[in-house]
Design a protein around this motif. Sequence first.
Motif, mmCIF file in Angstrom:
data_model
loop_
_atom_site.group_PDB
_atom_site.id
_atom_site.type_symbol
_atom_site.label_atom_id
_atom_site.label_comp_id
_atom_site.label_asym_id
_atom_site.label_seq_id
_atom_site.Cartn_x
_atom_site.Cartn_y
_atom_site.Cartn_z
ATOM 1 N N ALA A 330 0.931 -1.245 -0.220
ATOM 2 C CA ALA A 330 -0.017 -0.055 0.060
ATOM 3 C C ALA A 330 0.951 1.134 0.028
ATOM 4 O O ALA A 330 0.574 2.232 -0.547
ATOM 5 N N MET A 331 1.977 1.162 0.814
ATOM 6 C CA MET A 331 2.965 2.199 0.602
ATOM 7 C C MET A 331 3.269 2.612 -0.716
ATOM 8 O O MET A 331 3.431 3.880 -1.306
ATOM 9 N N GLN A 332 3.929 1.462 -1.311
ATOM 10 C CA GLN A 332 4.351 1.635 -2.970
ATOM 11 C C GLN A 332 3.309 2.397 -3.658
ATOM 12 O O GLN A 332 3.544 3.146 -4.307
ATOM 13 N N LEU A 340 3.020 10.161 -2.652
ATOM 14 C CA LEU A 340 3.609 10.454 -1.628
ATOM 15 C C LEU A 340 5.082 10.002 -1.693
ATOM 16 O O LEU A 340 5.546 9.572 -2.735
ATOM 17 N N THR A 341 5.971 10.774 -0.769
ATOM 18 C CA THR A 341 7.569 10.370 -0.835
ATOM 19 C C THR A 341 7.311 8.901 0.152
ATOM 20 O O THR A 341 6.512 8.831 0.896
ATOM 21 N N PRO A 342 8.440 8.311 -0.091
ATOM 22 C CA PRO A 342 8.683 6.983 0.695
ATOM 23 C C PRO A 342 8.694 7.282 2.257
ATOM 24 O O PRO A 342 8.062 6.761 3.166
ATOM 25 N N GLU A 343 9.180 8.643 2.711
ATOM 26 C CA GLU A 343 9.013 9.111 4.072
ATOM 27 C C GLU A 343 7.796 9.316 4.354
ATOM 28 O O GLU A 343 7.283 8.570 5.435
ATOM 29 N N LEU A 346 6.146 6.073 4.971
ATOM 30 C CA LEU A 346 6.426 5.233 6.090
ATOM 31 C C LEU A 346 5.668 5.966 7.151
ATOM 32 O O LEU A 346 5.143 5.076 8.179
ATOM 33 N N ARG A 347 5.616 7.309 7.206
ATOM 34 C CA ARG A 347 4.765 7.785 8.627
ATOM 35 C C ARG A 347 3.254 7.535 8.351
ATOM 36 O O ARG A 347 2.713 7.281 9.439
ATOM 37 N N PRO A 381 15.661 3.318 4.350
ATOM 38 C CA PRO A 381 14.209 3.239 4.746
ATOM 39 C C PRO A 381 13.496 3.614 3.196
ATOM 40 O O PRO A 381 12.388 3.078 3.331
ATOM 41 N N ALA A 382 13.927 4.290 2.418
ATOM 42 C CA ALA A 382 13.136 4.744 1.072
ATOM 43 C C ALA A 382 12.746 3.461 0.490
ATOM 44 O O ALA A 382 11.570 3.494 -0.300
ATOM 45 N N GLU A 383 13.709 2.412 0.611
ATOM 46 C CA GLU A 383 13.224 1.066 -0.278
ATOM 47 C C GLU A 383 11.898 0.441 0.254
ATOM 48 O O GLU A 383 11.266 -0.108 -0.737
ATOM 49 N N LEU A 384 11.399 0.832 1.463
ATOM 50 C CA LEU A 384 10.041 0.245 1.945
ATOM 51 C C LEU A 384 8.962 0.919 1.040
ATOM 52 O O LEU A 384 7.842 0.201 0.927
ATOM 53 N N GLY A 385 8.894 2.042 0.397
ATOM 54 C CA GLY A 385 8.053 2.399 -0.366
ATOM 55 C C GLY A 385 8.345 2.317 -1.966
ATOM 56 O O GLY A 385 7.763 3.027 -2.883
ATOM 57 N N TYR A 386 9.256 1.404 -2.126
ATOM 58 C CA TYR A 386 9.871 1.522 -3.635
ATOM 59 C C TYR A 386 9.632 -0.042 -4.197
ATOM 60 O O TYR A 386 8.925 -0.272 -5.217
ATOM 61 N N TRP A 387 9.827 -1.169 -3.392
ATOM 62 C CA TRP A 387 9.897 -2.508 -3.777
ATOM 63 C C TRP A 387 8.261 -2.774 -4.014
ATOM 64 O O TRP A 387 7.538 -2.408 -3.199
#
Length: 404
Positions: A330-332, A340-343, A346-347, A381-387
């Motif tokens: 969902a973040m991606q 949204l930015t990955p940051e 994550l927030r 941590p930006a990878e969490l919104g990337y993969w």
Amino acid sequence: MPALYDGLILGSLATLDVAHGYGEIADGALGWRDGLLSFVGPRETLGGDPGQLAAEVIEADGWITPSLVDCHTHLVFAGDRAREFEQRLQGASYEDIARAGGGILSTVRAVRAASEADLLRESLPRARALLADGATTLEIKSGYGLDFDNERKILRVARAIGDALGIAVHTSYLAAHALPPEFAGNPDGYIDAVVEWLPRLHREGLVDAVDAFCEGIGFSPAQTRRVFEAARALGLPVKLHADQLSDLGGAALAAAFDGLSADHVEHTSDAGVRAMAEAGTVAVLLPGAFHVLRETKLPPLDAFRAHGVPMALATDCNPGTSPLQSLRQAMQLACTHFRLTPEDALRGATVHASRALGLQDRGVLRVGTRADFVHWRVRHPAELGYWLGGQLADGVYAAGRRLA
Ligand code: DI6
Ligand code: FE
């Protein structure tokens, strides 16, 4: 001498305990005792040899973030709606299918036919999938029973999932989700029943918050208001499926009842955004439903930012509009569709999602909050919104206990 910490994990921390940025601590340490964080800082300030300070020491290469919080799911259901997905791809709309007695009502039929044990057996793997991808707090709604016994069955299964997995489950009573066939042509009569069932379920400890679907194919603002008044009489917080397919002023209605959140909010007006800002109501963005329904109307993201409305993210895991079993995914989707930015993402899936559940004891890494954290196999941590997909979580912890 007993150890100072029950456990210590050493690695790069994204604490999120700052107004901007990840709150990075590159060579960090996280210590906990009795389920709560008792040390968060650079490793060199630990003041001793980790092995002597803690009963258990974990060397983590990768990053440690707060555990994810999925603040909007309908994951307790039976069956699936793959056939309906196919119909939509052939041109039928979500509303067409709902009006023809499919949609939510087809899942209601499957849930009513399932025993409590069946429902748990079907739903547990979805909760396990969310947990495996980092979520240790889940909100789970009723809304596929639409009578007293079946709404109760769903809420009991939600509680059972929390017990079975050791995760925190927050339940929302969503009997005002669709009109059941027994009340065809009589939505106000159904709302009478919804209002009558609520205190009985609350007395059994099954309800943490109250939700409704305020929409042309759901319930009107006046009907929603009656449900909210019943919640208020019991001191229960409210939230709302608001302005998903059209603008009925749902977000402002949720704000008028000091709602924890207004969810979906694609069609929310500027006045709605302002009302949310004033009431402190969180916007819960559900990019899974947006994606699967191939929506084009974006939520008013700039207005949320301009008015300082926190944006949370959730999976909306449900068989109709969002068969999504990963909050990281969902973040991606939120990064791709909502920019949204990955940051921000994550927030949205941690701090803001906690707030959308009225929780202040999680969502950041800070001394005194719950020791809920995830060790991710990533370089940043930006990878969490990337993969998209893949398996990134190396260890998922709640109250200092490893759950996945
Ligand atoms: N909006 C949604 O996205 C879910 N419920 C709601 O009110 C969808 C539920 C479903 O189609 O089964
Ligand atoms: Fe939903």
